[in-house]
Scaffold this active site. Structure first.
Site, PDB file in Angstrom:
ATOM      1  N   THR A 133       5.721   5.376  -7.171  1.00 18.85           N
ATOM      2  CA  THR A 133       6.701   4.712  -8.038  1.00 18.85           C
ATOM      3  C   THR A 133       8.139   4.901  -7.550  1.00 18.85           C
ATOM      4  O   THR A 133       8.516   5.990  -7.113  1.00 18.85           O
ATOM      5  CB  THR A 133       6.553   5.258  -9.473  1.00 18.85           C
ATOM      6  OG1 THR A 133       5.172   5.154  -9.843  1.00 18.85           O
ATOM      7  CG2 THR A 133       7.389   4.474 -10.466  1.00 18.85           C
ATOM      8  N   GLU A 385      -0.997   6.114 -13.032  1.00 14.13           N
ATOM      9  CA  GLU A 385      -2.093   5.555 -12.212  1.00 14.13           C
ATOM     10  C   GLU A 385      -2.394   4.104 -12.609  1.00 14.13           C
ATOM     11  O   GLU A 385      -3.537   3.649 -12.495  1.00 14.13           O
ATOM     12  CB  GLU A 385      -3.361   6.417 -12.335  1.00 14.13           C
ATOM     13  CG  GLU A 385      -3.216   7.822 -11.819  1.00 14.13           C
ATOM     14  CD  GLU A 385      -2.927   7.846 -10.336  1.00 14.13           C
ATOM     15  OE1 GLU A 385      -3.807   7.529  -9.543  1.00 14.13           O
ATOM     16  OE2 GLU A 385      -1.780   8.175  -9.981  1.00 14.13           O
TER      17      GLU A 385
HETATM   18  C1  LIG Z   1       4.843  11.371 -17.023  1.00  9.61           C
HETATM   19  C2  LIG Z   1       4.660  10.389 -15.897  1.00  9.61           C
HETATM   20  C3  LIG Z   1       4.077  10.808 -14.727  1.00  9.61           C
HETATM   21  C4  LIG Z   1       3.938   9.938 -13.645  1.00  9.61           C
HETATM   22  N1  LIG Z   1       3.402  10.407 -12.473  1.00  9.61           N
HETATM   23  C5  LIG Z   1       3.427   9.604 -11.369  1.00  9.61           C
HETATM   24  C6  LIG Z   1       3.036  10.120 -10.091  1.00  9.61           C
HETATM   25  O1  LIG Z   1       2.585  11.266  -9.960  1.00  9.61           O
HETATM   26  N2  LIG Z   1       3.179   9.313  -9.014  1.00  9.61           N
HETATM   27  C7  LIG Z   1       3.660   8.033  -9.104  1.00  9.61           C
HETATM   28  O2  LIG Z   1       3.766   7.360  -8.087  1.00  9.61           O
HETATM   29  N3  LIG Z   1       4.010   7.505 -10.315  1.00  9.61           N
HETATM   30  C8  LIG Z   1       3.910   8.264 -11.445  1.00  9.61           C
HETATM   31  N4  LIG Z   1       4.306   7.760 -12.654  1.00  9.61           N
HETATM   32  C9  LIG Z   1       4.768   6.387 -12.745  1.00  9.61           C
HETATM   33  C10 LIG Z   1       3.755   5.458 -13.391  1.00  9.61           C
HETATM   34  O3  LIG Z   1       2.645   5.274 -12.551  1.00  9.61           O
HETATM   35  C11 LIG Z   1       4.480   4.158 -13.731  1.00  9.61           C
HETATM   36  O4  LIG Z   1       5.371   4.433 -14.802  1.00  9.61           O
HETATM   37  C12 LIG Z   1       3.537   3.058 -14.120  1.00  9.61           C
HETATM   38  O5  LIG Z   1       2.801   2.629 -13.004  1.00  9.61           O
HETATM   39  C13 LIG Z   1       4.273   1.845 -14.727  1.00  9.61           C
HETATM   40  O6  LIG Z   1       5.328   1.464 -13.938  1.00  9.61           O
HETATM   41  P1  LIG Z   1       6.775   1.201 -14.588  1.00  9.61           P
HETATM   42  O7  LIG Z   1       7.084   2.361 -15.442  1.00  9.61           O
HETATM   43  O8  LIG Z   1       7.722   0.817 -13.514  1.00  9.61           O
HETATM   44  O9  LIG Z   1       6.557  -0.034 -15.553  1.00  9.61           O
HETATM   45  P2  LIG Z   1       6.597  -1.638 -15.217  1.00  9.61           P
HETATM   46  O10 LIG Z   1       5.808  -1.865 -14.001  1.00  9.61           O
HETATM   47  O11 LIG Z   1       8.053  -1.974 -15.188  1.00  9.61           O
HETATM   48  O12 LIG Z   1       5.909  -2.179 -16.476  1.00  9.61           O
HETATM   49  C14 LIG Z   1       6.532  -2.229 -17.758  1.00  9.61           C
HETATM   50  C15 LIG Z   1       5.519  -2.790 -18.749  1.00  9.61           C
HETATM   51  O13 LIG Z   1       5.107  -4.111 -18.337  1.00  9.61           O
HETATM   52  C16 LIG Z   1       3.696  -4.171 -18.171  1.00  9.61           C
HETATM   53  N5  LIG Z   1       3.367  -5.030 -17.029  1.00  9.61           N
HETATM   54  C17 LIG Z   1       3.873  -4.947 -15.772  1.00  9.61           C
HETATM   55  N6  LIG Z   1       3.344  -5.910 -14.983  1.00  9.61           N
HETATM   56  C18 LIG Z   1       2.474  -6.597 -15.763  1.00  9.61           C
HETATM   57  C19 LIG Z   1       1.605  -7.719 -15.533  1.00  9.61           C
HETATM   58  N7  LIG Z   1       1.508  -8.288 -14.331  1.00  9.61           N
HETATM   59  N8  LIG Z   1       0.851  -8.157 -16.561  1.00  9.61           N
HETATM   60  C20 LIG Z   1       0.926  -7.572 -17.784  1.00  9.61           C
HETATM   61  N9  LIG Z   1       1.729  -6.518 -18.063  1.00  9.61           N
HETATM   62  C21 LIG Z   1       2.495  -6.049 -17.074  1.00  9.61           C
HETATM   63  C22 LIG Z   1       3.266  -2.744 -17.937  1.00  9.61           C
HETATM   64  O14 LIG Z   1       1.927  -2.528 -18.336  1.00  9.61           O
HETATM   65  C23 LIG Z   1       4.236  -1.974 -18.833  1.00  9.61           C
HETATM   66  O15 LIG Z   1       3.768  -1.983 -20.142  1.00  9.61           O
HETATM   67  C24 LIG Z   1       4.374   8.590 -13.765  1.00  9.61           C
HETATM   68  C25 LIG Z   1       4.930   8.154 -14.979  1.00  9.61           C
HETATM   69  C26 LIG Z   1       5.083   9.026 -16.025  1.00  9.61           C
HETATM   70  C27 LIG Z   1       5.701   8.518 -17.305  1.00  9.61           C
END
Ligand SMILES: Cc1cc2nc3c(=O)[nH]c(=O)nc-3n(C[C@H](O)[C@H](O)[C@H](O)COP(=O)(O)OP(=O)(O)OC[C@H]3O[C@@H](n4cnc5c(N)ncnc54)[C@H](O)[C@@H]3O)c2cc1C
Length: 408
Positions: A133, A385
């Protein structure tokens, strides 16, 4: 023959781990939730000595003994459920290869697996983590902007990774590793995305932020910045070659990693949900309410129906999870099943924990008890994930046989 029974070996392990979770993890769950960012070192050292990276840390390791059916992933799922039943935050902070190890297993050569993973069985505890991310890229992992450029015997990384679970544990608190996904050729799109192993002390790498979180507070989640960060050439996992720019060869490594880690997150979710369910059952019993399983549904009280619904959702999630793990253990492509398991478990745990609060009222809201904590710990399973929505999207694409261009 269809057999949903665990082997005797796994049943014994499950029961042993349950006792451990009950006796050692659950009693300190509240303490380390409140001491956010502080590690339960006594527990960490005890677990490390007992397992040398084989508790939750076993995740991503090959099964050493080959006798009997291969069931590494199923075993890890059973372990994850029992441990997170004790406490999710503490489970995540226990030492081991974690998601970084899973990425090494999914994408590394045999030599790399041997060289990079042996540190997890050394005398001192250490951690592995995975960084995909970025500030501008979460769900759409293919739009990674962190770059890796070859300079002689090194790769030079530039970019920022956020929300890296266990990043501080891996890079500051131990001689661990973080698998960082970066592009070697932006024009190649997905095919150019490759995994790189970054280790403690890599010049140009710094941890810039530690998140304060809603749940799983015992674990650390950090931002890492790479400014001309130099890592050895051999720390690229698998081949550096961008095989076919029209295909997604490089990106397949990300997918293979997720196919292994999503069922584990699902299992962790089920452990938290089961903790809430068990607590609810006991609380209802104290009120003289016993769940009458063999009773016609029109004769049940609403609370009994709610309880059975919670239980059924967790059981459905568990069966999906075990299937995804079984497929992985038997080298059957499980991309659809891994996403189905995670989608179901992430949803089930959030609903089950919230329903438990609804049924128990003050008992579920008071900080004197752990139920309010389980509500907070539940949600992350529906986020990291790959979010629940993304798992549904993958599931729909797979079932309908639609490509990304048709279903976004
Ligand atoms: C406590 C915590 C630990 C984490 N640990 C890790 C880690 O170890 N390594 C790592 O790499 N990442 C990690 N993450 C990141 C996590 O994987 C991401 O937050 C997650 O993949 C969502 O990405 P985003 O937050 O950018 O949301 P976005 O991608 O911006 O999405 C925002 C919302 O829109 C929805 N959305 C997005 N695209 C679509 C679509 N095409 N269709 C329908 N809905 C959609 C999503 O479901 C979400 O509800 C962690 C996050 C947290 C909060």
């Amino acid at each position: 023959m269809i057999d949903f029974e665990l082997s005797d070996k796994l049943k014994n392990l499950k029961s042993m781990l349950h006792q451990f979770a009950q006796g050692m993890i659950r009693p300190v769950a509240r303490e380390y939730d409140e001491k956010e960012h502080e590690k339960p070192w006594d527990l960490i050292n005890t677990v490390h000595q007992m397992t040398k990276g084989g508790a939750m840390g076993g995740m991503g390791r090959e099964e050493k003994k080959k006798e009997g059916p291969r069931e590494t992933n199923l075993m890890n799922a059973v372990m994850a459920e029992e441990m997170t039943w004790g406490d999710a935050g503490i489970t995540i902070v226990l030492p081991g290869p974690g998601l970084g190890g899973a990425a090494v297993q999914a994408t590394g050569t045999p030599e790399q697996k041997e060289r990079l993973l042996k540190r997890f069985s050394a005398d001192k505890p250490c951690w592995g983590a995975m960084a995909i991310t970025e500030p501008g890229c979460g769900s759409d992992t293919a739009s990674i902007t962190t770059t890796a450029v070859r300079e002689g015997d090194y790769w030079v990384l530039n970019g920022e990774k956020i929300f890296v679970t266990g990043g501080k544990s891996a890079l500051e608190d131990s001689d661990g590793l973080v698998v960082v996904w970066a592009t070697v050729d932006k024009k190649a799109g997905r095919a150019g995305i490759k995994p790189f192993v970054v280790e403690k002390g890599a010049p140009g790498m710094s941890i810039t932020k530690i998140e304060d979180k809603m749940g799983i507070k015992a674990s650390d989640t950090v931002s890492i910045v790479f400014e001309d960060c130099k890592i050895p050439y051999e720390n690229i996992l698998g081949s550096p070659e961008v095989i076919d720019k029209t295909k997604t060869a490089g990106f397949k490594g990300v997918m293979a990693t997720f196919d292994a880690t999503r069922p584990m997150v699902a299992a962790m979710a089920i452990g938290v949900g089961r903790a809430a369910l068990d607590y609810t059952r006991e609380a209802l019993k104290k009120e003289g309410i016993k769940i009458r399983y063999q009773t016609a549904s029109n004769k049940l009280m609403a609370v009994e129906r709610d309880f059975m619904d919670m239980e059924a959702n967790l059981q459905a999630a568990r069966l999906l999870t075990w299937r995804a793990c079984w497929m992985l253990d038997n080298k059957i492509h499980n991309n659809l099943e891994a996403s189905m398991a995670k989608a179901k478990a992430g949803l089930a745990v959030t609903r089950v924990t919230q329903k438990a609060v609804e049924l128990l009222g003050p008992l579920g809201y008071s900080r004197k008890y752990l139920l309010e904590k389980w509500v907070r710990d539940a949600k992350i399973n529906d986020i990291f994930e790959g979010t629940g929505q993304i798992q549904m999207l993958i599931t729909a694409r797979r079932i309908l046989d639609f490509g990304r261009d048709k279903l976004k």
